[in-house]
Motif scaffolding. Structure first.
Motif, mmCIF file in Angstrom:
data_model
loop_
_atom_site.group_PDB
_atom_site.id
_atom_site.type_symbol
_atom_site.label_atom_id
_atom_site.label_comp_id
_atom_site.label_asym_id
_atom_site.label_seq_id
_atom_site.Cartn_x
_atom_site.Cartn_y
_atom_site.Cartn_z
ATOM 1 N N THR A 265 50.208 43.241 44.916
ATOM 2 C CA THR A 265 49.982 43.637 43.522
ATOM 3 C C THR A 265 50.289 42.483 42.571
ATOM 4 O OG1 THR A 265 50.507 45.950 44.024
ATOM 5 C CG2 THR A 265 50.658 45.283 41.724
ATOM 6 N N ALA A 266 51.370 41.754 42.841
ATOM 7 C CA ALA A 266 51.736 40.621 41.985
ATOM 8 C C ALA A 266 50.638 39.555 41.995
ATOM 9 C CB ALA A 266 53.061 40.027 42.453
ATOM 10 N N GLU A 267 50.127 39.268 43.167
ATOM 11 C CA GLU A 267 49.071 38.255 43.277
ATOM 12 C C GLU A 267 47.798 38.723 42.577
ATOM 13 O OE1 GLU A 267 48.643 37.545 47.422
ATOM 14 O OE2 GLU A 267 50.657 36.666 47.643
ATOM 15 N N LYS A 268 47.460 39.988 42.715
ATOM 16 C CA LYS A 268 46.259 40.517 42.086
ATOM 17 C C LYS A 268 46.381 40.474 40.566
ATOM 18 C CE LYS A 268 44.399 43.343 44.667
ATOM 19 N NZ LYS A 268 44.108 44.491 45.546
ATOM 20 N N ALA A 269 47.561 40.805 40.045
ATOM 21 C CA ALA A 269 47.775 40.779 38.599
ATOM 22 C C ALA A 269 47.625 39.365 38.051
ATOM 23 C CB ALA A 269 49.144 41.346 38.265
ATOM 24 N N ARG A 270 48.167 38.394 38.763
ATOM 25 C CA ARG A 270 48.067 37.006 38.316
ATOM 26 C C ARG A 270 46.626 36.503 38.395
ATOM 27 N NH1 ARG A 270 53.211 36.584 41.043
ATOM 28 N NH2 ARG A 270 52.152 35.949 42.970
ATOM 29 N N ALA A 271 45.928 36.864 39.471
ATOM 30 C CA ALA A 271 44.534 36.406 39.656
ATOM 31 C C ALA A 271 43.609 36.959 38.574
ATOM 32 C CB ALA A 271 44.044 36.803 41.037
ATOM 33 N N LEU A 272 43.775 38.236 38.215
ATOM 34 C CA LEU A 272 42.931 38.856 37.219
ATOM 35 C C LEU A 272 43.211 38.337 35.802
ATOM 36 C CD1 LEU A 272 42.827 42.570 38.461
ATOM 37 C CD2 LEU A 272 40.980 40.893 38.525
#
Length: 274
Positions: A265-272
């Protein structure tokens, strides 16, 4: 010789008397206990509840404090006694709350790239940051519910065609959420009582959720796990409220900040956010 029937006329119980008795009952206090907390005589309190005496503004304020009422309910108590409500409740758009709105915007910006929202006393989302829009958009776009409820945090959790359909651990998460509503009702929230009555009409809710109870959690924080197709998120959240507000609008506001419960989730939030 005629006879005359004497009819004792009891004073009519007015709105203030009824409301005072209602809140004393909600707080489970006897007249003696409330009188002691308010530092007034039990006899005078009895007269206030039966309508034999009328309260001063200072007495209304004293009783509202002793009953630990929310500011909104203290306003209602003053109105019932015939006084102008002392606490503002003009909404976030009021000119004197401009600095508060700026503070809320600042907090939500600092929450990036993770979601943050501001919720009012009815659990309607009033402000959201861009991360909230980005990350929750796939779920929000799939709602099939009444438009007036689509931005209400409680309705979307419990409505079968709202966020509920994407919450993987819905039984556990919603069970905790409804207990939050029960606690707000117990604290004197008339709005919370209405909202609780509304959400408990949705299908599929366990019967025991209609009553307050202690829910034992299996983890230190309650995590909301969402999934739509291959898009998965897991968040836990914190609530922040204003310290010592003197405005009813501000007392009802909650800032909810979401934090990743896993690395994905952390990686997805940063990527978006890029």
């Amino acid at each position: 010789m005629g006879t005359q029937n004497s009819v004792s006329q009891e004073p009519a119980i007015g709105p203030f008397s009824s409301l005072l008795k209602h809140w004393r009952s909600v707080r489970r206090l006897t007249q003696v206990e409330l009188a002691g907390d308010a530092n007034v005589s039990a006899r005078h309190l009895c007269f206030l509840e039966t309508g034999r005496a009328q309260p001063s503004r200072e007495m209304v304020q004293l009783l509202g404090t002793a009953l630990d009422l929310p500011l909104e309910e203290r306003n209602a108590l003053h109105v019932a006694a015939g006084f102008v409500p002392p606490y503002g409740d003009s909404g976030l758009a009021a000119d004197n709350l401009q600095h508060v709105r700026q503070a809320l915007d600042f907090i939500l910006r600092q929450q990036e790239p993770y979601p943050g929202i501001v919720i009012d006393g009815r659990w309607d989302v009033r402000i959201r940051n861009e991360a909230s829009r980005r990350l929750f958009k796939p779920f929000h776009d799939a709602y099939d519910m009444e438009p007036e409820f689509s931005d209400n945090a409680m309705h979307t959790v419990f409505h079968p065609k709202g966020l509920r359909q994407f919450i993987v651990n819905w039984d556990e998460f919603a069970g905790q959420m409804i207990q939050i509503l029960h606690r707000e009702v117990a604290q004197g929230g008339g709005i919370a009582a209405q909202l609780l009555a509304e959400v408990t009409t949705y299908p599929g809710l366990p019967a025991e959720w209609r009553l307050p109870r202690h829910v034992a959690g299996s983890s230190p924080v309650m995590t909301m796990r969402l999934q739509k197709d291959d898009f998965r998120l897991a968040f836990f959240s914190t609530f922040t409220t204003f310290a010592m507000p003197t405005d009813a609008t501000l007392q009802k506001l909650k800032i909810e900040c979401f934090y990743p419960a896993d690395d994905e989730t952390a990686e997805k939030a940063r990527a978006l956010a890029l």
